[in-house]
Design a protein around this motif. Structure first.
Motif, PDB file in Angstrom:
ATOM      1  N   ALA A   1     -31.086 -24.247  30.671  1.00  0.00           N
ATOM      2  CA  ALA A   1     -31.281 -24.746  29.306  1.00  0.00           C
ATOM      3  C   ALA A   1     -30.368 -24.026  28.318  1.00  0.00           C
ATOM      4  CB  ALA A   1     -32.743 -24.572  28.899  1.00  0.00           C
ATOM      5  N   ILE A   2     -30.221 -22.714  28.490  1.00  0.00           N
ATOM      6  CA  ILE A   2     -29.339 -21.959  27.605  1.00  0.00           C
ATOM      7  C   ILE A   2     -27.904 -22.428  27.759  1.00  0.00           C
ATOM      8  CG2 ILE A   2     -28.365 -19.671  27.181  1.00  0.00           C
ATOM      9  CD1 ILE A   2     -31.118 -19.864  26.040  1.00  0.00           C
ATOM     10  N   ALA A   3     -27.473 -22.625  29.007  1.00  0.00           N
ATOM     11  CA  ALA A   3     -26.097 -23.064  29.253  1.00  0.00           C
ATOM     12  C   ALA A   3     -25.855 -24.461  28.693  1.00  0.00           C
ATOM     13  CB  ALA A   3     -25.809 -23.041  30.752  1.00  0.00           C
ATOM     14  N   THR A   4     -26.864 -25.330  28.770  1.00  0.00           N
ATOM     15  CA  THR A   4     -26.737 -26.690  28.246  1.00  0.00           C
ATOM     16  C   THR A   4     -26.685 -26.699  26.724  1.00  0.00           C
ATOM     17  OG1 THR A   4     -27.934 -27.546  30.151  1.00  0.00           O
ATOM     18  CG2 THR A   4     -27.797 -28.977  28.210  1.00  0.00           C
ATOM     19  N   GLY A   5     -27.456 -25.801  26.098  1.00  0.00           N
ATOM     20  CA  GLY A   5     -27.507 -25.728  24.640  1.00  0.00           C
ATOM     21  C   GLY A   5     -28.886 -26.053  24.119  1.00  0.00           C
ATOM     22  N   LEU A   6     -29.566 -25.054  23.558  1.00  0.00           N
ATOM     23  CA  LEU A   6     -30.918 -25.274  23.064  1.00  0.00           C
ATOM     24  C   LEU A   6     -30.961 -26.288  21.925  1.00  0.00           C
ATOM     25  CD1 LEU A   6     -32.277 -21.595  23.063  1.00  0.00           C
ATOM     26  CD2 LEU A   6     -32.666 -23.374  24.772  1.00  0.00           C
ATOM     27  N   GLU A   7     -29.873 -26.368  21.178  1.00  0.00           N
ATOM     28  CA  GLU A   7     -29.849 -27.291  20.038  1.00  0.00           C
ATOM     29  C   GLU A   7     -29.951 -28.746  20.476  1.00  0.00           C
ATOM     30  OE1 GLU A   7     -25.739 -26.602  21.495  1.00  0.00           O
ATOM     31  OE2 GLU A   7     -27.429 -25.307  20.958  1.00  0.00           O
ATOM     32  N   LYS A   8     -29.724 -29.012  21.758  1.00  0.00           N
ATOM     33  CA  LYS A   8     -29.798 -30.386  22.270  1.00  0.00           C
ATOM     34  C   LYS A   8     -31.204 -30.764  22.713  1.00  0.00           C
ATOM     35  CE  LYS A   8     -25.035 -30.038  23.995  1.00  0.00           C
ATOM     36  NZ  LYS A   8     -24.183 -30.062  25.207  1.00  0.00           N
ATOM     37  N   LEU A   9     -32.139 -29.817  22.684  1.00  0.00           N
ATOM     38  CA  LEU A   9     -33.475 -30.059  23.220  1.00  0.00           C
ATOM     39  C   LEU A   9     -34.464 -30.373  22.102  1.00  0.00           C
ATOM     40  CD1 LEU A   9     -33.618 -27.122  25.804  1.00  0.00           C
ATOM     41  CD2 LEU A   9     -32.734 -29.448  26.121  1.00  0.00           C
ATOM     42  N   GLY A  10     -35.449 -31.163  22.439  1.00  0.00           N
ATOM     43  CA  GLY A  10     -36.508 -31.481  21.497  1.00  0.00           C
ATOM     44  C   GLY A  10     -37.655 -30.496  21.577  1.00  0.00           C
ATOM     45  N   ALA A  11     -38.663 -30.715  20.735  1.00  0.00           N
ATOM     46  CA  ALA A  11     -39.770 -29.772  20.621  1.00  0.00           C
ATOM     47  C   ALA A  11     -40.565 -29.650  21.923  1.00  0.00           C
ATOM     48  CB  ALA A  11     -40.687 -30.182  19.476  1.00  0.00           C
ATOM     49  N   SER A  12     -40.794 -30.760  22.615  1.00  0.00           N
ATOM     50  CA  SER A  12     -41.612 -30.693  23.830  1.00  0.00           C
ATOM     51  C   SER A  12     -40.913 -29.874  24.911  1.00  0.00           C
ATOM     52  CB  SER A  12     -41.920 -32.092  24.336  1.00  0.00           C
ATOM     53  OG  SER A  12     -40.732 -32.783  24.677  1.00  0.00           O
ATOM     54  N   ARG A  13     -39.612 -30.074  25.065  1.00  0.00           N
ATOM     55  CA  ARG A  13     -38.867 -29.314  26.064  1.00  0.00           C
ATOM     56  C   ARG A  13     -38.813 -27.832  25.696  1.00  0.00           C
ATOM     57  NH1 ARG A  13     -37.135 -28.275  31.119  1.00  0.00           N
ATOM     58  NH2 ARG A  13     -34.887 -27.941  31.314  1.00  0.00           N
ATOM     59  N   LEU A  14     -38.569 -27.545  24.418  1.00  0.00           N
ATOM     60  CA  LEU A  14     -38.544 -26.155  23.973  1.00  0.00           C
ATOM     61  C   LEU A  14     -39.900 -25.492  24.157  1.00  0.00           C
ATOM     62  CD1 LEU A  14     -36.425 -26.645  20.734  1.00  0.00           C
ATOM     63  CD2 LEU A  14     -35.715 -25.319  22.735  1.00  0.00           C
ATOM     64  N   GLY A  15     -40.964 -26.244  23.889  1.00  0.00           N
ATOM     65  CA  GLY A  15     -42.301 -25.702  24.093  1.00  0.00           C
ATOM     66  C   GLY A  15     -42.559 -25.376  25.551  1.00  0.00           C
ATOM     67  N   ALA A  16     -42.091 -26.249  26.448  1.00  0.00           N
ATOM     68  CA  ALA A  16     -42.255 -25.992  27.877  1.00  0.00           C
ATOM     69  C   ALA A  16     -41.472 -24.763  28.306  1.00  0.00           C
ATOM     70  CB  ALA A  16     -41.807 -27.208  28.680  1.00  0.00           C
ATOM     71  N   LEU A  17     -40.275 -24.599  27.771  1.00  0.00           N
ATOM     72  CA  LEU A  17     -39.490 -23.404  28.085  1.00  0.00           C
ATOM     73  C   LEU A  17     -40.171 -22.145  27.558  1.00  0.00           C
ATOM     74  CD1 LEU A  17     -35.870 -24.648  27.311  1.00  0.00           C
ATOM     75  CD2 LEU A  17     -36.793 -24.096  29.563  1.00  0.00           C
TER      76      LEU A  17
END
Length: 652
Positions: free
Chosen positions: A114-130
């Motif tokens: 996820a870090i390599a892909t870019g956190l700014e590309k993720l939504g709230a649900s994915r960030l919450g799961a991480l």
């Protein structure tokens, strides 16, 4: 619609955040009691490639009696833990060990991806799961006695994942629904992990203000100010921003996490170097890198004392960089393994904890001081190059009218390294913008001089007038900062254009004296020397420039100068091979293609030479030997050699 975290239906799961845990089909597996076995499992899980048995023995076993036997025992236990019917997870081949974890769920792997892909590309649900994956510190509770190399590695991993946890929480707060009180859970975790991160406190104050809880916000601010004061940190920015929030200037909790603009439009990026961990010579390596980076003068370098205070308090690198308001932070380790010195280095952005660059230098330590000096020089050049590349990429994405001097300079570099006439003109425009915004910006003058030099060298404009403009811009750079190696580099190149070979060498030697890690300075010495100086010295300068900056945008030139030096020595086959490497670079321009054509002709490889001659003619239909001769400054006997080559391939 976002998918759930991948791999949740797989039978095998590994958790390294928090206490080490392995489960199969959601049933916890009993782990062997051996701490070294657990450490081995964790190390192999994180390792990006197979690891040698000898290295693992040195990493985890300090006893002289049969460490390989201990390793074999641990691997057999790991097979019992991880392998399944028809699937071997522990892979051993060529005296190396690796784990095949394809199809498994591994918490640290999900976060790293996820870090390599870019956190700014993720939504709230994915960030919450991480965020939910961070159930504790990396390998919480695991320590292995008398294994200093493993301890250093473990400390580095814990620093990395704490910083990534902060980055995940910051992005989660930024995209949270302003009406959802779950935001306070994320904010509390963020502040606990990074108690001196101003953005965390400002986000909390904004969230409280949005709900009308002003008294709580005032109390939080007062407590935070006291804590900052205890650490000798200025909390003035927090007070000012809180006044804005209180008066309704920032009513929303969905805050932009981009740092507020600097009071000066001329701010340049800053770098903090954390003290290296490990051997007694670590302090010397840290100081050497800081000194060398400061001499480059391409960005601000935080003083060692300021960084050391935070390191002594156990502050993590990214958090330390944020406290020091540095844009980048570098950290590393130094260790001895048998007869070798191993240095690991990691460069990260403090804004989002993204790893910009990481490397392991593993060298025989015949002369420890010499090896460390060479490694330090390579680290310095790599850090400077990686920061420049990151800033170029960032600047090109911004609207041109919004660029400050630093950004305009890096936007200019982005265009300059394309090596076409149109891109060179674009680069000149942005360098001129940079020096208009900051008349004391020596690097921008060096860039401006380079664009005029290119126009003269490539004959995109009148050579004489462009040479004068290159010389003028270089002179302005020296006036702005005579200690900037790039200013002397630009002046040396401009003097060469004007025919002042000896004066050019003086300036170029001054550039590398000011900063021995300045790769372009060594390349320029090779460029001048391969034509009219000592060709063997030119080869040495070419090799040194490439060792300092092996992925440099001007790599084609570094390779090309070595080819020309071999021609001077009568080593035509070697010249042809180096010229082919130069011409194979993706941004190699027509002059480099011409060098390849002539060198191949001199080596007797006529058909290959004609292919490159045709390529040059497609770009420059009227190109001939006279263009080549007047581009460079060769002695008469060398010109005669190249003329013979031109006749052989029809490029006379």
């Amino acid at each position: 619609m976002e998918s759930a975290l991948p791999g949740h239906d797989e039978p095998l799961r590994l958790r390294l955040l928090g206490p080490l845990a392995v489960s199969r089909k959601d049933v916890a597996c009993a782990l062997p009691a051996s701490r070294k076995l657990r450490a081995l499992l964790a190390y192999l899980t994180v390792a990006p490639q197979p690891v040698g048995r000898a290295f693992l023995c040195e990493l985890l076993w300090d006893v002289p009696n049969d460490p390989r036997g201990e390793l074999r025992w641990c691997l057999s236990k790991l097979r019992g833990l991880l392998d399944a019917a028809g699937r071997e997870r522990v892979v051993t081949a060529d005296d190396k060990v690796a784990l095949d974890l394809n199809g498994c769920t591994v918490d640290v792997a999900e976060i790293s991806t996820a870090i390599a892909t870019g956190l700014e590309k993720l939504g709230a649900s994915r960030l919450g799961a991480l965020s939910a994956l961070f159930t504790g510190d990396f390998l919480e509770g695991l320590e292995v006695d008398r294994c200093p190399d493993f301890a250093a590695w473990l400390m580095a991993q814990r620093r990395r994942f704490r910083a990534w946890h902060v980055a995940v929480l910051e992005h989660l707060v930024a995209c949270s629904d302003g009406s959802d009180d779950k935001i306070f859970v994320s904010l509390e975790k963020w502040i606990a992990l990074a108690p001196f991160d101003r953005r965390a406190h400002l986000s909390l104050l904004a969230a409280l203000a949005a709900r009308g809880r002003l008294q709580e916000a005032d109390e939080h601010l007062a407590a935070t100010v006291r804590r900052f004061d205890t650490e000798g940190m200025d909390a003035g920015t927090l007070r000012e921003e809180w006044r804005r929030i209180r008066t309704g200037a920032m009513p929303s909790v969905r805050m932009d996490t981009t740092p507020p603009p600097e009071p000066s439009a001329q701010r340049r990026r800053a770098l903090a170097i954390m003290p290296f961990i490990g051997e007694a010579k670590s302090d010397g390596l840290t100081q050497d890198i800081i000194t060398r980076l400061a001499k480059l003068r391409s960005f601000a370098v935080i003083a060692r004392g300021s960084v050391a205070v935070l390191a002594e308090r156990g502050v993590e690198p990214v958090e330390a960089g944020r406290r020091l308001e540095a844009d980048y932070v570098a950290s590393g380790t130094l260790s001895r393994r048998s007869d070798r010195l191993v240095v690991t280095i990691e460069l990260a952005e403090t804004r989002n904890a993204r790893i910009v660059w990481t490397e392991v230098f593993d060298e025989a330590r015949e002369d420890t001081f010499l090896v460390l000096e060479e490694i330090g020089a390579r680290i310095v050049s790599a850090i400077a190059g990686e920061i420049e590349a990151a800033e170029r990429g960032r600047a090109v994405l911004k609207p041109p009218a919004s660029l400050d001097a630093w950004e305009a300079y890096h936007r200019g570099l982005w265009h300059m390294y394309r090596f076409t006439k149109d891109e060179n003109d674009q680069a000149r425009h942005f360098f001129e913008t940079a020096v208009t915004l900051d008349p004391a910006y020596s690097r921008a003058y060096a860039g401006l001089s380079f664009t005029h030099w290119q126009s003269a060298f490539q004959r995109w404009a009148d050579r004489k007038s462009e040479s004068e403009l290159a010389y003028k811009a270089a002179g302005q750079g020296l006036i702005a900062d005579e200690h900037d190696p790039a200013a002397h580099w630009a002046m040396g190149r401009a003097l060469w254009l004007k025919g002042g070979r000896d004066d050019a060498m003086v300036e170029l030697r001054q550039a590398v004296a000011l900063s021995p890690s300045f790769a372009l300075g060594h390349y320029a010495l090779s460029f001048v020397g391969c034509q009219s100086g000592d060709p063997r010295e030119a080869i040495g300068s070419s090799d040194h420039s490439r060792s300092l900056s092996p992925f440099d945008p001007l790599l084609f030139g570094m390779l090309g100068t070595r080819a020309l030096a071999h021609v001077r020595l009568g080593e035509f086959e070697e010249a042809a091979e180096w010229a082919l490497k130069a011409a194979g670079r993706p941004n190699a321009h027509a002059t480099i293609q011409a060098i390849a054509a002539y060198c191949l002709a001199l080596a007797g490889r006529i058909e290959e030479g004609r292919v490159f001659a045709a390529a040059v003619r497609r770009t420059l239909p009227s190109y001939g030997f006279e263009d080549f001769r007047t581009t460079f400054q060769f002695p008469a006997d060398v010109e005669s050699l190249f003329r013979q080559g031109a006749r052989r391939i029809g490029l006379e």
